[in-house]
Design a protein around this motif. Sequence first.
Motif, mmCIF file in Angstrom:
data_model
loop_
_atom_site.group_PDB
_atom_site.id
_atom_site.type_symbol
_atom_site.label_atom_id
_atom_site.label_comp_id
_atom_site.label_asym_id
_atom_site.label_seq_id
_atom_site.Cartn_x
_atom_site.Cartn_y
_atom_site.Cartn_z
ATOM 1 N N THR A 131 45.578 72.342 62.274
ATOM 2 C CA THR A 131 44.565 72.964 61.420
ATOM 3 C C THR A 131 44.132 72.045 60.294
ATOM 4 N N THR A 185 31.450 76.097 59.182
ATOM 5 C CA THR A 185 31.893 74.712 59.399
ATOM 6 C C THR A 185 32.883 74.312 58.319
ATOM 7 N N TRP A 188 36.235 75.761 59.160
ATOM 8 C CA TRP A 188 36.849 74.975 60.227
ATOM 9 C C TRP A 188 37.441 73.689 59.669
ATOM 10 N N LYS A 189 36.678 73.054 58.758
ATOM 11 C CA LYS A 189 37.085 71.740 58.278
ATOM 12 C C LYS A 189 38.223 71.815 57.273
#
Lengths: 318, 534
Positions: A131, A185, A188-189
């Motif tokens: 992650t 996004t 996610w990042k």
Amino acid sequence: MSDTTAAMPVKPGKRLKQRTGRKSFWRYRWLYLFMVPGIIYYLIYQYVPMLGLVVAFQDYNLLKGVTGSPWVGLDNFRTVFSSPDFPILMKNTLLLSVYRIIFNMLPDLLLALMLNEIRVRWFKKWIQTLTYGPHFLSWIIVYGLVYAFFAPGSGLVTTFMRDMGWTSVDVLTNSSVFRPMLILTEIWKSTGYGAIIYLAALANINQELYEASAIDGAGRWRQLWNVTLPGVRDVFVLLLILRLGHILDAGFEQVYIFLNVRVYDVGDILDTWIFRRGIEQMQFSVPAAVGVFKSMIGLVLVLGANKIAKKLGGSGIW
Amino acid sequence: MKRTGFIVLMVMMLILSACGDKKETASGDTGSDKAPSGDAGKDKDSGKMALKWFIVASADAQLPAKDKDFVKKAIDEKFNVDLTIDYMPFGADFQNKLNSLISSGDTPDVFYSDGVSSNQYIKDGVAREIKDLVTPQTMPNYFKYWMTEKDLNMYQVQGKFARAPIPYAKDIYRSYYIRKDWLDKLGMKMPTNYDEMIAAMKAFTEQDPDGNGKKDTYGFTTYGGGTNMSMDFPEFVKNGLIGDFIVEGDKFIDTRTDPRVEQVLNDVKKVMAMGVVDPDWLLAKNGQQLEKAEQGKAGIILGMGKNLAFDNNPEGLQLKTKQITGNDKADWQPFHPFAETGTWIETVPGNPFLLSSQSSDDKIKKSVEILDWLAGEEGYLLTHYGQDGTDYTRDGSKITINQEAFKKDVTDNGNFLSVYQWFTPVPDPKVLELEIEDPSITDRDKEIVKTIEAYKIVPSIGTSVVVKEGMDLAALRKRMNELMVSVLFDDKDASKWPAHRKELMTKYGGNEIFAYYAEQVSNASGKTVTFTGE
């Protein structure tokens, strides 16, 4: 020490204080020396550049420099606030920032809590590594990925959806999904990386508290509510206050890279505007005025939030 | 104690900032790792003067290591300098980097710019006055081959004499290219007008011209960089809007804000609705449209440059398409639906080079000498064809290229000569009264050149124009692009364009900007030209 005080009977208290001050300084001189690089860093990169803010009150000309450019008082601020773009920029910036605070801090915490509940060590480590990997990708690469998936003509997902005869998705150039896309996004990042600090806080919670609550008959949920969450509350509030200080920074790098002509109305933020005026058009005074304005708002919010945090019984930042 | 502490602090600050400076100069250059900085500008070891230029180069060109860069070697030896060239493709990033250099006080001695932004540099005083620097005496080659004093005078703005145009090619090689092999396969002939062009696009999209059984090709692709509608769409020329500006009778026309744009937008909407235009076009950056074409995903594109579809151009469309698709029959041929009536406008003096006002007079003088050398025969030959005797041989006025040596010395070294060609971006040496014999040029290539040279080119407005003081052209163009794109993608038809035009002309100052342009055209041409606004 007493000899010295006796020899100088005038204002003994002050002298003594000064003496002990010097003495303790000398005694800890090596520790003070450790501070020097940090202080120098802040002086050079944070405090000295602040002097540059005076261009916000000037009609700045490159060649005349700060000393030669004429002073114009608050004219630049008037230009900013009377610009037709300003209300839209402000709204976009604030909305995006608030979304970021809500949808970035909560997933970070949630992931940390979930990881904390995993008892199998190797599995936990794997998940953690997976992650926080995306954190090390630059936004350019993330945009490249999103483009590869969602380019309106050749994207993997778009082509698949079209081939299956489903509706065509339009992600990159659609005003109504532009902000959610930025947020997703970013989740996610950065979620994996953001969770690390909470994990550290969780590791600090005294294990005896869990044992005690178990003896009192608390289940897992009860423990979460009464032990775990109070344990990370201070860290959460701290991060929240720090974030509020940056409420008018809505993530320049990401927005600048994702922005295109069809989403200007929802995606143009103060920082992209500053970039356009400052670097692309070489006008420095008006963007500097926006910078000052941003910092003022940030300062007020940090001070306010800190005060509120203290009132509510937390520790605040200072 | 306190005072000593403060002094120690200051000293350390100075040391640190000195280190910082050094690092900056070192990272600022790409070609040379030895870029001496210092007030005198002299390298103590060699006594050479350090020069820094910031110029444009195509994305595929790259300077090689110093020992392989025979142009740098020649310049350094001839002029006793250490020339460091920093280069980037022209575009927003170029502009941003240049602006960052200038605002951090690191202005290059010589730099490239475009017409509009050079105005800003002149206004800010970044560019120095060159009245005594660029003259037939100081730059004999520049004036002998490329520029007249009259044109140079007309090129000046703001009542100053601070910019001079880069030598430019008078020929325009701007053409549509089409996959002839696809046409053959579908039994169609080369399109000669707009309707046939659209029919070809439709067939390319729907009839699987590459025969892979999938509907994965498009008739046409272009690029919008995420910011604007492309002028590559043939619908502009179809509606008489050619180039950026034209003069029709006594009217000055800004093609992108003209009332006829309504019809352009309607036409483009129609073509887009047919599904024959690659939907990626708006987000595609310049260059990506060529990549799509090279991958065999599109059958028509607009291309620039004489040798784009030459058989043996390693960076060209033709060779790359063959390599990437593995299809040996791929055949890109030029055509233009409006070849008879006008495809584009004549070139006006293009983009300028500027000289820094912050550099020492010596450095500027030296730079001017080098520029003039580049514009002369010796410099032109070296920067276009390589070293005499190895990469080419010369017989009188005839230049014959030695392909093998040229490939080894130049093409395989990042095709680096094209970086040095920034000052003479003219592929044909006929201005220098030389003739080029390049064995890699095939008959097919010559045919391509002949086709394109036959296109009709309409007269330009005849002068380069400047934006009126205090007006914000960038804001107008940004809003214009936003409105055009929103009409294309969000509206039913283009009926809102007249209202949009009104907004651009009034709220964004179009009336004043273009009326001022018309005034300049009137002054240059001697007849009265007016602009009709809103």
